[in-house]
Scaffold this motif. Structure first.
Motif, PDB file in Angstrom:
ATOM      1  N   ARG A  97      -9.861   3.539  -0.434  1.00 14.22           N
ATOM      2  CA  ARG A  97      -9.055   2.572  -1.188  1.00 14.22           C
ATOM      3  C   ARG A  97      -8.928   1.245  -0.441  1.00 14.22           C
ATOM      4  O   ARG A  97      -8.138   0.384  -0.850  1.00 14.22           O
ATOM      5  CB  ARG A  97      -7.662   3.142  -1.499  1.00 14.22           C
ATOM      6  CG  ARG A  97      -7.651   4.477  -2.177  1.00 14.22           C
ATOM      7  CD  ARG A  97      -8.584   4.559  -3.369  1.00 14.22           C
ATOM      8  NE  ARG A  97      -8.204   3.692  -4.476  1.00 14.22           N
ATOM      9  CZ  ARG A  97      -8.802   3.690  -5.664  1.00 14.22           C
ATOM     10  NH1 ARG A  97      -9.840   4.496  -5.876  1.00 14.22           N
ATOM     11  NH2 ARG A  97      -8.396   2.882  -6.614  1.00 14.22           N
ATOM     12  N   LEU A 149      -4.125   4.895   5.931  1.00 12.12           N
ATOM     13  CA  LEU A 149      -4.979   5.518   4.930  1.00 12.12           C
ATOM     14  C   LEU A 149      -5.895   6.589   5.521  1.00 12.12           C
ATOM     15  O   LEU A 149      -6.257   7.544   4.822  1.00 12.12           O
ATOM     16  CB  LEU A 149      -5.788   4.445   4.192  1.00 12.12           C
ATOM     17  CG  LEU A 149      -4.925   3.497   3.346  1.00 12.12           C
ATOM     18  CD1 LEU A 149      -5.793   2.452   2.641  1.00 12.12           C
ATOM     19  CD2 LEU A 149      -4.094   4.264   2.316  1.00 12.12           C
ATOM     20  N   THR A 171       0.836  -1.210   0.000  1.00 16.57           N
ATOM     21  CA  THR A 171       0.000   0.000   0.000  1.00 16.57           C
ATOM     22  C   THR A 171       0.864   1.251   0.000  1.00 16.57           C
ATOM     23  O   THR A 171       0.613   2.203  -0.754  1.00 16.57           O
ATOM     24  CB  THR A 171      -0.927  -0.008   1.225  1.00 16.57           C
ATOM     25  OG1 THR A 171      -1.740  -1.189   1.205  1.00 16.57           O
ATOM     26  CG2 THR A 171      -1.825   1.221   1.238  1.00 16.57           C
ATOM     27  N   LEU A 184       1.201   4.316  -2.864  1.00 15.16           N
ATOM     28  CA  LEU A 184       1.068   5.745  -2.564  1.00 15.16           C
ATOM     29  C   LEU A 184       2.279   6.527  -3.064  1.00 15.16           C
ATOM     30  O   LEU A 184       2.145   7.571  -3.713  1.00 15.16           O
ATOM     31  CB  LEU A 184       0.912   5.943  -1.057  1.00 15.16           C
ATOM     32  CG  LEU A 184      -0.404   5.492  -0.415  1.00 15.16           C
ATOM     33  CD1 LEU A 184      -0.274   5.452   1.102  1.00 15.16           C
ATOM     34  CD2 LEU A 184      -1.547   6.415  -0.825  1.00 15.16           C
ATOM     35  N   THR A 187      -9.203   6.261   2.883  1.00 18.29           N
ATOM     36  CA  THR A 187      -9.810   5.011   3.338  1.00 18.29           C
ATOM     37  C   THR A 187     -10.749   4.399   2.297  1.00 18.29           C
ATOM     38  O   THR A 187     -11.109   3.224   2.411  1.00 18.29           O
ATOM     39  CB  THR A 187     -10.587   5.225   4.653  1.00 18.29           C
ATOM     40  OG1 THR A 187     -11.537   6.287   4.473  1.00 18.29           O
ATOM     41  CG2 THR A 187      -9.650   5.576   5.792  1.00 18.29           C
TER      42      THR A 187
END
Length: 368
Positions: A330, A322, A292, A296, A328
């Motif tokens: 995602r 997130l 994650t 980003l 959030t």
């Protein structure tokens, strides 16, 4: 200033683990410090009885049985991957300065490598009050700092909480990477604990791109969807991801780590290749915290899949990450269709810059 770092480091298939180790040292060097990894044996310090008591204090009998079953399953899966070489050792040799000596806990306690300061972090190093991961070997008069340490969603029993609190008394700075960890520390009386970003977020995309450019990594042909899954059970079936990719005319690049096993063809990239795969993907499906984070960093559209069962406690790290960046949406709920929607990375870019400025200021003040 000479700084020794302690963290998990000996993986041969977990990209996030080795990159957080690399990133902290590279960041410290960017501030002018002589930073290095203290290589140490990764044995847990608890006796068998202590481990059993810990499990009994944290989990019901059914959860213990489920955990043991999963450990056996993962061990069997991992045995199938022993022959796979992702060249992690070469990456560490080239990019992570470290001690020549491999220290045992006893050796660290009696004669640690000389440094002006010691930093533990990041990763889930505080899943137990381990004296090595909590810098109890540091000589008197040296700085002890926790940089974005993680507890992995664990809350200690009373005995371990007391030990944990006592270990932290000598720290000059205590930072954790999840809000839940900060709140737990405050709950047991460690009021100085604060939130810090994972060290991988302290380096720019340019630094990571330079790694795979230096290694002359061949960019994968587009368009493709990247699947990056750790071995932990997740809220989605891989079949659904392949169906989504086929429906949207996307090729699939599937990277599994920590013993992931199913009938689909997988690839086993080196660290530089893994970075390139994330940077150049059309979109990413992952159950990984660092999967994650690098989505980003490279501004690649992604969905993060929550873990299930006994591992659901580890979702707190994704929630905290997130939430901090206002993304959030995602987190996977019941559909992969959000993969096709644009991601507004601007809040992430702005908040990340503010975080970097804050961390640099706090760390510089602490070490001055």
């Amino acid at each position: 200033m000479k700084i020794g770092t302690i963290t998990y480091w000996d993986t041969d298939n977990n990209y996030g683990q080795v990159l957080q180790c690399f990133a902290l040292i590279r960041f410290l060097k960017s501030l002018g410090h002589d930073a290095f990894l203290i290589r140490h044996t990764m044995t847990r310090h608890q006796s068998l009885l202590q481990k059993m008591l810990w499990w009994l204090s944290h989990f019901s009998l059914s959860r213990i049985k489920a955990g043991l079953t999963y450990r056996r399953m993962r061990k069997n899966m991992a045995s199938d991957m022993n022959s796979i070489n992702r060249n992690f050792a070469e990456f560490k040799r080239q990019y992570i300065p470290c001690t020549d000596q491999l220290y045992s806990q006893e050796e660290l306690m009696h004669m640690p490598p000389k440094a002006d300061a010691y930093i533990c972090g990041s990763d889930q190093i505080w899943g137990e009050p381990n004296p090595v991961m909590m810098l109890q070997f540091a000589p008197d008069g040296t700085h002890c700092i926790a940089f974005a340490a993680s507890m992995g969603g664990v809350e200690f029993n009373d005995h371990d909480a007391t030990t944990f609190k006592n270990y932290l008394k000598r720290f000059s700075l205590i930072t954790l990477r999840e809000q839940s960890g900060v709140e737990y520390c405050q709950k047991i009386g460690i009021s100085a604990a604060r939130l810090f970003p994972d060290p991988t977020l302290m380096l720019s995309a340019r630094v990571y791109r330079q790694i795979y450019h230096d290694q002359q990594v061949t960019t994968q042909a587009k368009p493709y969807l990247l699947i990056y899954l750790l071995g932990n059970p997740s809220m989605i079936n891989v079949d659904d991801v392949f169906h989504y990719a086929a429906t949207h005319q996307l090729d699939v690049k599937y990277v599994a780590a920590q013993g992931g096993k199913d009938d689909y063809e997988k690839i086993y990239p080196t660290v530089p290749e893994w970075l390139s795969l994330i940077d150049n993907a059309d979109c990413i499906v992952t159950n990984s915290y660092h999967g994650t984070i690098f989505s980003l960093i490279f501004n690649t559209p992604f969905l993060t899949i929550p873990l299930v069962g006994t591992f659901a406690r580890m979702n707190k790290r994704i929630d905290s990450l997130l939430s901090h960046f206002g993304l959030t949406d995602r987190i996977y709920k019941d559909s992969l269709e959000p993969l096709g929607t644009a991601v507004d990375f601007e809040p992430f870019i702005k908040q990340r810059a503010a975080d970097a400025e804050m961390v640099t200021h706090v760390l510089t003040e602490t070490l001055s």
